[in-house]
Write an enzyme that holds these catalytic residues in place. Structure first.
Site, PDB file in Angstrom:
ATOM      1  CD  GLU A 173       5.882 -58.535  18.759  1.00 36.00           C
ATOM      2  OE1 GLU A 173       6.759 -57.719  18.466  1.00 36.00           O
ATOM      3  OE2 GLU A 173       4.856 -58.224  19.405  1.00 36.00           O
ATOM      4  CG  ASN A 214       2.851 -64.284  21.780  1.00 35.67           C
ATOM      5  OD1 ASN A 214       1.741 -64.775  21.598  1.00 35.67           O
ATOM      6  ND2 ASN A 214       3.042 -63.057  22.254  1.00 35.67           N
ATOM      7  CG  HIS A 250      -2.269 -56.533  19.464  1.00 35.96           C
ATOM      8  ND1 HIS A 250      -2.774 -56.085  20.659  1.00 35.96           N
ATOM      9  CD2 HIS A 250      -1.118 -57.184  19.761  1.00 35.96           C
ATOM     10  CE1 HIS A 250      -1.971 -56.435  21.651  1.00 35.96           C
ATOM     11  NE2 HIS A 250      -0.954 -57.116  21.130  1.00 35.96           N
ATOM     12  CD  GLU A 279       0.724 -59.711  23.049  1.00 39.47           C
ATOM     13  OE1 GLU A 279       0.693 -58.586  22.528  1.00 39.47           O
ATOM     14  OE2 GLU A 279       1.781 -60.347  23.240  1.00 39.47           O
ATOM     15  CG  ASP A 281      -5.751 -54.806  21.750  1.00 37.77           C
ATOM     16  OD1 ASP A 281      -5.459 -55.193  20.600  1.00 37.77           O
ATOM     17  OD2 ASP A 281      -4.945 -54.203  22.483  1.00 37.77           O
TER      18      ASP A 281
HETATM   19  O1  9MR Z   1       1.460 -53.357  26.525  1.00 32.63           O
HETATM   20  C1  9MR Z   1       2.817 -53.096  26.315  1.00 32.63           C
HETATM   21  C2  9MR Z   1       3.062 -51.614  26.425  1.00 32.63           C
HETATM   22  O2  9MR Z   1       2.785 -51.161  27.726  1.00 32.63           O
HETATM   23  C3  9MR Z   1       4.493 -51.315  26.050  1.00 32.63           C
HETATM   24  O3  9MR Z   1       4.692 -49.927  26.021  1.00 32.63           O
HETATM   25  C4  9MR Z   1       4.814 -51.924  24.713  1.00 32.63           C
HETATM   26  C5  9MR Z   1       6.246 -51.671  24.345  1.00 32.63           C
HETATM   27  O4  9MR Z   1       6.646 -52.422  23.260  1.00 32.63           O
HETATM   28  O5  9MR Z   1       4.567 -53.322  24.752  1.00 32.63           O
HETATM   29  C6  9MR Z   1       3.227 -53.588  24.956  1.00 32.63           C
HETATM   30  O6  9MR Z   1       2.957 -54.950  24.830  1.00 32.63           O
HETATM   31  C7  9MR Z   1       3.258 -55.540  23.573  1.00 32.63           C
HETATM   32  C8  9MR Z   1       3.592 -56.977  23.827  1.00 32.63           C
HETATM   33  O7  9MR Z   1       4.648 -57.068  24.747  1.00 32.63           O
HETATM   34  C9  9MR Z   1       3.959 -57.696  22.555  1.00 32.63           C
HETATM   35  N1  9MR Z   1       2.926 -57.560  21.553  1.00 32.63           N
HETATM   36  C10 9MR Z   1       2.492 -56.210  21.298  1.00 32.63           C
HETATM   37  C11 9MR Z   1       2.077 -55.533  22.603  1.00 32.63           C
HETATM   38  C12 9MR Z   1       1.523 -54.151  22.323  1.00 32.63           C
HETATM   39  O8  9MR Z   1       2.517 -53.316  21.834  1.00 32.63           O
END
Ligand code: 9MR
Length: 523
Positions: A173, A214, A250, A279, A281
């Site tokens: 990001e 990513n 997402h 990722e 969904d």
């Molecule tokens: O799935 C992850 C969640 O359990 C955490 O609380 C969160 C914290 O930032 O991160 C989530 O995963 C993220 C990923 O690392 C990067 N892209 C967005 C994802 C969803 O927030």
């Protein structure tokens, strides 16, 4: 067949054919003991796992996971059998792996790589450098010390996971929505050069790992993906080690599908980079309804189709496979239902859409011929609507297996043809009740390119999961549809309309398996 595919294939076969058949709809209908998770596994046994289907297309299919979930046996059964790749959702992030400067802890990440090794899965490492889930000590460092701390972190972690992680999200990001660089301790200390520095450090630590940048909202053409495109072009020109771009994906049904996703993937591929959906969904405002669920299935399908159309799209990872462990509800209150399986680990229509997009229907008999004789299906119909001139059409439908083998339902659709009349061109469709559960029934109205007598639209009914045992019927599926403006129909001349109020064989309702008509006469 690759060793990975063989491995997955054999695991799928590990569920005996008879069990697969026995766990299906017949049990659901009789209130038998098959749990939702067992049904999901049985479906995999019939059709091949998601990963197996993807491998047949030259891709992988993976899921995120997280340490707390790995104690859930029903969950891990599907994680280990359906997916050929896993990504730790949290346990390889900086706050877990180096919470205190110089104190490294890879215990949680190791649990994930161990699970993967036991199940013949590859691991995408996530993530080495990210502004979030970053321990506060990094932001507190004097600028002059950030580069050394970052390089050390990358070196320690990528070295630790050498051989266990096949691809790294080295930087996660890096961009704001408008395509400007996101501020972080790394950007503040080094400017955008931190990205090249991070990639070089990762390559030095693990020369065999595929290195990715990513981000989210870079799936379609737009300012943010343009910024990523410019960045990776410059990195490649400078000879910086970079193998791919990860598109998180997402998505949300209330927003449009990413603009020209396939073309966007292709432009990165044309630079010589791999592309991965990392990722995926598709969330929605709760409660879910038929329209949102249909849109969701369509989004999942379109992502798979885009990846399949781009040779260098190497695979797809869903950001966990079940609503039970989704990150969405806590981040977007009131939203959820974003995943392929529901919170009870029951397959959702989106799963069927993904399977079909991956060519799953063609694989129906591959695990022992349980796909059945498609010619043995028939449709039955009754008219549940006493008025031919009101604003709703209410066909009652049943699907019957008259053959001697079980038939997987996710490849089966029925069509009921009607005329629209005047009024709004868009429709609402409803499944009011069915003993198989309306949540496994998919439905939509399709406008015909070439109208026929008594037919310019059809209601298409499908199934998200399940199978139909020899001699079994779905039982009635009470369908209903209306136009969005509730204008009236004239059903009297509709092709599939009948006046019978008891179920009877209905040759004017067609049944299709994987798009091929097996029952009935189309108009
Ligand atoms: O799935 C992850 C969640 O359990 C955490 O609380 C969160 C914290 O930032 O991160 C989530 O995963 C993220 C990923 O690392 C990067 N892209 C967005 C994802 C969803 O927030």
């Amino acid at each position: 067949m690759s060793s990975m595919k063989r491995c997955m294939h054999d695991r799928a076969r590990g569920i005996p054919t008879l069990l697969a058949g026995a766990l299906t709809l017949a049990l659901a209908l009789t209130g038998g003991p098959a749990t939702a998770a067992q049904q999901g596994t049985a479906i995999a046994a019939q059709q091949g796992s998601l990963h197996e289907l993807a491998v047949a297309q030259g891709k992988y299919f993976g899921s995120a996971t997280d340490n707390p979930e790995l104690t859930d046996a029903a969950y891990t059964a599907i994680l280990g059998s359906e997916f050929g790749q896993i990504t730790p959702g949290n346990s390889m992030k900086w706050d877990t792996t180096e919470p205190v400067q110089g104190q490294f802890n890879f215990a949680k990440g190791d649990v994930v790589t161990d699970f993967a090794a036991q199940h013949g899965q590859t691991v995408r490492g996530h993530t080495l450098v990210w502004h979030s889930q970053l321990p506060s000590w990094v932001g507190a460092l004097p600028s002059a010390q950030v580069e050394a701390a970052m390089t050390r972190h990358i070196t320690e972690e990528a070295t630790h996971y050498r051989g266990a992680v096949t691809a790294w999200d080295v930087v996660n990001e890096p961009f704001n929505e408008d395509g400007t660089f996101r501020t972080s301790p790394f950007y503040t200390a080094m400017g955008s050069d931190y990205i090249a520095t991070a990639l070089r450090a990762a390559h030095a630590a693990d020369p065999d790992a595929k290195l990715y940048l990513n981000d989210y909202n870079i799936e379609g053409l737009g300012a943010k993906s343009d910024a990523m495109y410019t960045l990776v072009t410059e990195l490649l020109d400078e000879g910086v080690p970079l193998d791919g771009v990860g598109m998180q994906a997402h998505l949300a049904v209330q927003y449009g599908f990413p603009y020209q996703m396939q073309a966007n993937m292709q432009r990165f591929a044309d630079l010589g980079l791999d592309v991965a959906v990392t990722e995926l969904d598709v969330r929605m405002a709760l409660p879910a309804d038929a329209a949102k669920t249909t849109t969701q299935s369509g989004y999942y399908r379109q992502v798979v189709e885009a990846c399949l159309a781009v040779e260098r799209c190497v695979g797809i990872t869903v950001w966990d496979y079940t609503d039970k462990y989704s990150w969405v509800p806590s981040t977007f209150p009131g939203q959820g239902a974003a995943n392929l399986y529901d919170e009870n680990l029951a397959p959702k229509p989106a799963l069927s859409a993904v399977r079909t997009a991956l060519g799953g229907a063609d694989d129906g008999g591959d695990d022992g011929g349980e796909g059945g004789d498609p010619g043995a299906l028939k449709a039955q119909y009754r008219n549940s609507d006493s008025s031919v001139g009101d604003n709703q059409i209410k066909p009652g439908l049943q699907l019957v297996n008259t053959g001697t083998t079980a038939v997987g339902l996710s490849d089966v659709t029925l069509r009921y043809w009607f005329t629209a009349g005047s009024g709004a061109p868009d429709y609402r469709t409803w499944c009011d009740w069915s003993p198989i559960g309306c949540n496994t029934v998919t439905h939509r109205v399709v406008a015909m390119d070439t109208p026929k007598a008594g037919a310019d639209h059809y209601l298409e009914v499908g199934f998200g999961s399940g199978s139909l045992a020899p001699g079994a019927s779905t039982g009635e599926i009470q369908m209903r549809l209306n136009k969005s403006d509730w204008s009236v129909f004239d059903e009297s001349d509709d092709y599939s309309h009948g006046s019978g109020t008891s179920y009877a064989d209905a040759p004017r309702i067609a049944v299709y398996v994987d798009g091929e008509q097996v029952w009935g006469v189309a108009p």
